[in-house]
Design an enzyme around this catalytic site. Structure first.
Site, PDB file in Angstrom:
ATOM      1  N   ASP A  96       0.842  -1.197   0.000  1.00  0.00           N
ATOM      2  CA  ASP A  96       0.000   0.000   0.000  1.00  0.00           C
ATOM      3  C   ASP A  96       0.879   1.250   0.000  1.00  0.00           C
ATOM      4  OD1 ASP A  96      -3.006   0.955   0.684  1.00  0.00           O
ATOM      5  OD2 ASP A  96      -1.565   2.229   1.719  1.00  0.00           O
ATOM      6  N   ASN A 104      -2.544  12.962  -3.546  1.00  0.00           N
ATOM      7  CA  ASN A 104      -3.520  13.294  -4.579  1.00  0.00           C
ATOM      8  C   ASN A 104      -4.131  14.672  -4.348  1.00  0.00           C
ATOM      9  OD1 ASN A 104      -3.825  11.604  -6.751  1.00  0.00           O
ATOM     10  ND2 ASN A 104      -5.344  10.285  -5.807  1.00  0.00           N
ATOM     11  N   HIS A 109      -4.751  14.655  -9.359  1.00  0.00           N
ATOM     12  CA  HIS A 109      -4.913  13.244  -9.744  1.00  0.00           C
ATOM     13  C   HIS A 109      -3.938  12.808 -10.831  1.00  0.00           C
ATOM     14  CE1 HIS A 109      -8.382  12.376  -7.249  1.00  0.00           C
ATOM     15  NE2 HIS A 109      -8.898  13.545  -7.597  1.00  0.00           N
ATOM     16  N   GLU A 139      -4.601   2.598  -4.463  1.00  0.00           N
ATOM     17  CA  GLU A 139      -3.138   2.661  -4.324  1.00  0.00           C
ATOM     18  C   GLU A 139      -2.560   1.376  -3.749  1.00  0.00           C
ATOM     19  OE1 GLU A 139      -4.800   4.538  -0.502  1.00  0.00           O
ATOM     20  OE2 GLU A 139      -5.372   4.272  -2.591  1.00  0.00           O
TER      21      GLU A 139
END
Length: 220
Positions: A96, A104, A109, A139
């Site tokens: 992760d 973000n 983005h 993610e």
């Protein structure tokens, strides 16, 4: 008599011309048939290529070009069963990206998508050819590794270090800040009756890595 002979030659010439026309007709029909067959062959090949393209596309994550989770689940099921049958050492690795939502929010983005692609490329390059890796979603990434227990932590640690080395502003100007990952690892043992158990255990370890400060590995 000479008139008849002259006319006879004209008839012979006419027969010759008709014969040649008949030959040309046969050639034309054969050529048409060849073109039809060739067209069918090319159409069939194009159809097969389209089918293969759509099959491959269905297994690939559009953003990262890694396998998607649907493909991973099917392939990992087979590897899990084989590992159990032959008592092989294997593990699920859950990866992760740390603090991805703030990344973000701060950089947008497009920057976030670029960072995910760089993480995916790094995972692909760092893993061995026969390792299975996919984008789990968002993610998060997931891998199925067949490796001896003593080697496993070293393999996963190389993943973490590779992301540190390749996913930072020094390596790419489009990476806005250092990217780190938290990694959970669960090895097959008697408690894992199926692949879902193993994935859940790896997911739990990933959350432990986050709780312990991120940018690290937690092994079940």
């Amino acid at each position: 008599a000479s008139f008849i002979i002259e006319k006879s030659f004209d008839v012979y010439e006419l027969f010759y011309v008709l014969e040649q026309l008949e030959i040309l007709k046969d050639v034309a029909e054969l050529a048409s048939l060849v073109l039809v067959v060739l067209g069918l062959v090319l159409w069939d090949r194009a159809r097969i290529r389209r089918i293969e393209f759509f099959k491959e596309s269905a297994n690939i994550d559009n953003l990262t070009k890694l396998n998607n989770y649907g493909f991973f689940k099917k392939a990992a099921q087979r590897r899990f069963a084989m590992a159990k049958e032959y008592s092989q050492s294997a593990a699920v690795v859950f990866i992760d990206v740390d603090h991805f939502k703030p990344y973000n929010d701060q950089y947008g983005h497009e920057a976030g998508n670029y960072a995910l692609r760089e993480v995916a490329n790094t995972l692909r390059d760092a893993l061995r050819a026969d390792d299975l890796v996919a984008r789990y979603g968002g993610e998060e990434f997931i891998a199925f590794l067949v490796a001896h227990s003593k080697e496993l932590v070293g393999v996963v640690e190389r993943l973490r270090i590779a992301i540190l080395n390749h996913c930072n502003p020094m390596a790419s100007k489009l990476i806005k800040r250092q990217i780190t990952v938290s990694i959970g690892v669960a090895q097959i043992d008697g408690h894992h009756q199926n692949l879902d158990d193993l994935i859940e255990a790896a997911d739990l370890q990933m959350y432990k890595a986050k709780e312990n400060g991120r940018d690290q590995i937690s092994v079940a």
